[in-house]
Design a protein around this motif. Structure first.
Motif, PDB file in Angstrom:
ATOM      1  N   SER A  37       0.834  -1.205   0.000  1.00  0.00           N
ATOM      2  CA  SER A  37       0.000   0.000   0.000  1.00  0.00           C
ATOM      3  C   SER A  37       0.868   1.253   0.000  1.00  0.00           C
ATOM      4  O   SER A  37       2.079   1.201   0.250  1.00  0.00           O
ATOM      5  CB  SER A  37      -0.910   0.010   1.230  1.00  0.00           C
ATOM      6  N   VAL A  38       0.225   2.381  -0.272  1.00  0.00           N
ATOM      7  CA  VAL A  38       0.927   3.665  -0.229  1.00  0.00           C
ATOM      8  C   VAL A  38       1.518   3.885   1.166  1.00  0.00           C
ATOM      9  O   VAL A  38       2.675   4.293   1.315  1.00  0.00           O
ATOM     10  CB  VAL A  38      -0.021   4.822  -0.604  1.00  0.00           C
ATOM     11  N   ALA A  39       0.727   3.608   2.205  1.00  0.00           N
ATOM     12  CA  ALA A  39       1.194   3.810   3.582  1.00  0.00           C
ATOM     13  C   ALA A  39       2.401   2.937   3.892  1.00  0.00           C
ATOM     14  O   ALA A  39       3.361   3.385   4.534  1.00  0.00           O
ATOM     15  CB  ALA A  39       0.062   3.510   4.567  1.00  0.00           C
ATOM     16  N   GLU A  40       2.384   1.683   3.431  1.00  0.00           N
ATOM     17  CA  GLU A  40       3.511   0.777   3.684  1.00  0.00           C
ATOM     18  C   GLU A  40       4.756   1.252   2.947  1.00  0.00           C
ATOM     19  O   GLU A  40       5.880   1.125   3.473  1.00  0.00           O
ATOM     20  CB  GLU A  40       3.132  -0.638   3.259  1.00  0.00           C
ATOM     21  N   ALA A  41       4.585   1.785   1.749  1.00  0.00           N
ATOM     22  CA  ALA A  41       5.731   2.316   1.000  1.00  0.00           C
ATOM     23  C   ALA A  41       6.334   3.515   1.729  1.00  0.00           C
ATOM     24  O   ALA A  41       7.561   3.665   1.796  1.00  0.00           O
ATOM     25  CB  ALA A  41       5.293   2.714  -0.416  1.00  0.00           C
ATOM     26  N   ILE A  42       5.486   4.368   2.274  1.00  0.00           N
ATOM     27  CA  ILE A  42       5.965   5.536   3.016  1.00  0.00           C
ATOM     28  C   ILE A  42       6.698   5.102   4.286  1.00  0.00           C
ATOM     29  O   ILE A  42       7.759   5.654   4.624  1.00  0.00           O
ATOM     30  CB  ILE A  42       4.791   6.474   3.346  1.00  0.00           C
ATOM     31  N   GLY A  64       2.100   8.998  11.875  1.00  0.00           N
ATOM     32  CA  GLY A  64       3.431   9.496  12.234  1.00  0.00           C
ATOM     33  C   GLY A  64       4.407   9.412  11.080  1.00  0.00           C
ATOM     34  O   GLY A  64       5.230  10.316  10.872  1.00  0.00           O
ATOM     35  N   TYR A  65       4.328   8.320  10.301  1.00  0.00           N
ATOM     36  CA  TYR A  65       5.214   8.161   9.152  1.00  0.00           C
ATOM     37  C   TYR A  65       4.894   9.188   8.073  1.00  0.00           C
ATOM     38  O   TYR A  65       5.803   9.762   7.448  1.00  0.00           O
ATOM     39  CB  TYR A  65       5.101   6.747   8.586  1.00  0.00           C
ATOM     40  N   VAL A  66       3.607   9.425   7.836  1.00  0.00           N
ATOM     41  CA  VAL A  66       3.209  10.405   6.822  1.00  0.00           C
ATOM     42  C   VAL A  66       3.692  11.801   7.211  1.00  0.00           C
ATOM     43  O   VAL A  66       4.266  12.525   6.395  1.00  0.00           O
ATOM     44  CB  VAL A  66       1.676  10.403   6.627  1.00  0.00           C
ATOM     45  N   SER A 116       7.604  16.194   6.388  1.00  0.00           N
ATOM     46  CA  SER A 116       8.582  17.129   6.961  1.00  0.00           C
ATOM     47  C   SER A 116       9.962  16.969   6.352  1.00  0.00           C
ATOM     48  O   SER A 116      10.732  17.927   6.286  1.00  0.00           O
ATOM     49  CB  SER A 116       8.663  16.936   8.487  1.00  0.00           C
ATOM     50  N   GLU A 117      10.283  15.761   5.879  1.00  0.00           N
ATOM     51  CA  GLU A 117      11.607  15.497   5.304  1.00  0.00           C
ATOM     52  C   GLU A 117      11.618  15.612   3.784  1.00  0.00           C
ATOM     53  O   GLU A 117      12.637  15.340   3.144  1.00  0.00           O
ATOM     54  CB  GLU A 117      12.102  14.107   5.725  1.00  0.00           C
ATOM     55  N   GLY A 118      10.478  15.984   3.200  1.00  0.00           N
ATOM     56  CA  GLY A 118      10.429  16.156   1.759  1.00  0.00           C
ATOM     57  C   GLY A 118      10.357  14.864   0.967  1.00  0.00           C
ATOM     58  O   GLY A 118      10.601  14.854  -0.249  1.00  0.00           O
ATOM     59  N   ILE A 119      10.002  13.767   1.630  1.00  0.00           N
ATOM     60  CA  ILE A 119       9.884  12.479   0.941  1.00  0.00           C
ATOM     61  C   ILE A 119       8.605  12.448   0.111  1.00  0.00           C
ATOM     62  O   ILE A 119       8.573  11.909  -1.001  1.00  0.00           O
ATOM     63  CB  ILE A 119       9.926  11.320   1.952  1.00  0.00           C
ATOM     64  N   ILE A 120       7.537  13.010   0.659  1.00  0.00           N
ATOM     65  CA  ILE A 120       6.278  13.166  -0.070  1.00  0.00           C
ATOM     66  C   ILE A 120       5.771  14.584   0.160  1.00  0.00           C
ATOM     67  O   ILE A 120       6.257  15.292   1.045  1.00  0.00           O
ATOM     68  CB  ILE A 120       5.203  12.150   0.385  1.00  0.00           C
ATOM     69  N   ARG A 121       4.771  14.983  -0.642  1.00  0.00           N
ATOM     70  CA  ARG A 121       4.110  16.267  -0.442  1.00  0.00           C
ATOM     71  C   ARG A 121       2.858  16.066   0.407  1.00  0.00           C
ATOM     72  O   ARG A 121       2.240  15.003   0.369  1.00  0.00           O
ATOM     73  CB  ARG A 121       3.726  16.905  -1.784  1.00  0.00           C
ATOM     74  N   ARG A 122       2.464  17.089   1.110  1.00  0.00           N
ATOM     75  CA  ARG A 122       1.338  16.972   2.045  1.00  0.00           C
ATOM     76  C   ARG A 122       0.064  16.490   1.368  1.00  0.00           C
ATOM     77  O   ARG A 122      -0.683  15.708   1.929  1.00  0.00           O
ATOM     78  CB  ARG A 122       1.097  18.324   2.738  1.00  0.00           C
ATOM     79  N   SER A 181      13.143   9.172  -2.956  1.00  0.00           N
ATOM     80  CA  SER A 181      13.123  10.476  -2.281  1.00  0.00           C
ATOM     81  C   SER A 181      13.633  10.398  -0.847  1.00  0.00           C
ATOM     82  O   SER A 181      13.879  11.432  -0.222  1.00  0.00           O
ATOM     83  CB  SER A 181      11.694  11.038  -2.290  1.00  0.00           C
ATOM     84  N   ALA A 182      13.806   9.185  -0.347  1.00  0.00           N
ATOM     85  CA  ALA A 182      14.301   9.012   1.019  1.00  0.00           C
ATOM     86  C   ALA A 182      15.817   9.136   1.106  1.00  0.00           C
ATOM     87  O   ALA A 182      16.383   9.257   2.196  1.00  0.00           O
ATOM     88  CB  ALA A 182      13.875   7.641   1.567  1.00  0.00           C
ATOM     89  N   LEU A 183      16.487   9.120  -0.045  1.00  0.00           N
ATOM     90  CA  LEU A 183      17.953   9.158  -0.080  1.00  0.00           C
ATOM     91  C   LEU A 183      18.431  10.300  -0.963  1.00  0.00           C
ATOM     92  O   LEU A 183      17.727  10.728  -1.875  1.00  0.00           O
ATOM     93  CB  LEU A 183      18.497   7.833  -0.637  1.00  0.00           C
TER      94      LEU A 183
END
Length: 200
Positions: free
Chosen positions: A61-66, A92-94, A99-105, A126-128
């Motif tokens: 899922s999207v949440a699991e990927a995040i 919390g992960y979202v 906040s770290e710019g991995i995804i947009r709000r 985007s995590a690296l």
């Protein structure tokens, strides 16, 4: 300091859990993804669905990927993986990923739906920092992605780095859903350069 961080953070991906051959009843020792599952479990980035099953063909899922992206980000930068949810487990992960710019709000309206291949590729990459994706190929041809697509540059970067290899037939199938086995392969190639595909 993160914007100029080199590749030394990759050394943080090391054994945190012990993988025993045959540990997951649904991961054959002959499976193409066996080494990827073992590596991502050993690094503590993905666990099984249970103690004895990994469910390699299950959609992610999207949440699991995040969540996975946050774990990769935290490990690379030597941070603590502590992002408790408030009302929903992934809150919390979202919040952290935003906040770290991995995804947009406002990037995703539904975090529970299956993620697509291009979404997972972009979220994890985007995590690296881009500096870890050293090219091993000069150019790539991705026949089913337009250069105008918003995710083209990121996916192309991962192809050139030997992280993405596409599917049978030569395309990437960007909108297709993606399995836990496929995600394990992508993630481990990101954090373990020795597992990257250096031959076309």
């Amino acid at each position: 300091f993160r914007s100029v961080y080199g590749i030394e953070g990759l050394s943080n991906f090391n054994e945190k859990k012990h993988y025993v051959p045959g540990q997951f009843c649904d991961v054959s020792e002959a499976a193409w993804y066996r080494d990827n599952v073992a590596s991502i479990y050993t690094d503590g980035l993905m666990l099984g669905i249970s103690d004895s099953a990994f469910e390699p063909e299950k959609q992610i899922s999207v949440a699991e990927a995040i969540k996975l992206a946050c774990r990769i980000h935290d490990t690379f930068y030597g941070l603590s993986d502590s992002h408790p949810g408030r009302s929903i487990w992934y809150d919390g992960y979202v919040a952290y990923a935003v906040s770290e710019g991995i995804i947009r709000r406002t990037q995703f309206a539904d975090y529970n739906r299956p993620a697509s291949r291009q979404e997972v590729a972009v979220i994890l990459a985007s995590a690296l920092p881009d500096t870890v994706f050293t090219p091993v190929k000069d150019a790539v041809l991705i026949p089913d992605i337009s250069p105008e697509a918003s995710y083209y540059s990121m996916v192309s970067m991962l192809y050139r780095a030997g992280i993405l290899t596409g599917v049978s037939g030569g395309g990437f199938e960007p909108e297709r859903t993606i399995t836990r086995a496929e995600v394990a392969a992508i993630a481990t190639r990101m954090v373990k350069p020795s597992l990257r595909i250096t031959v076309s």
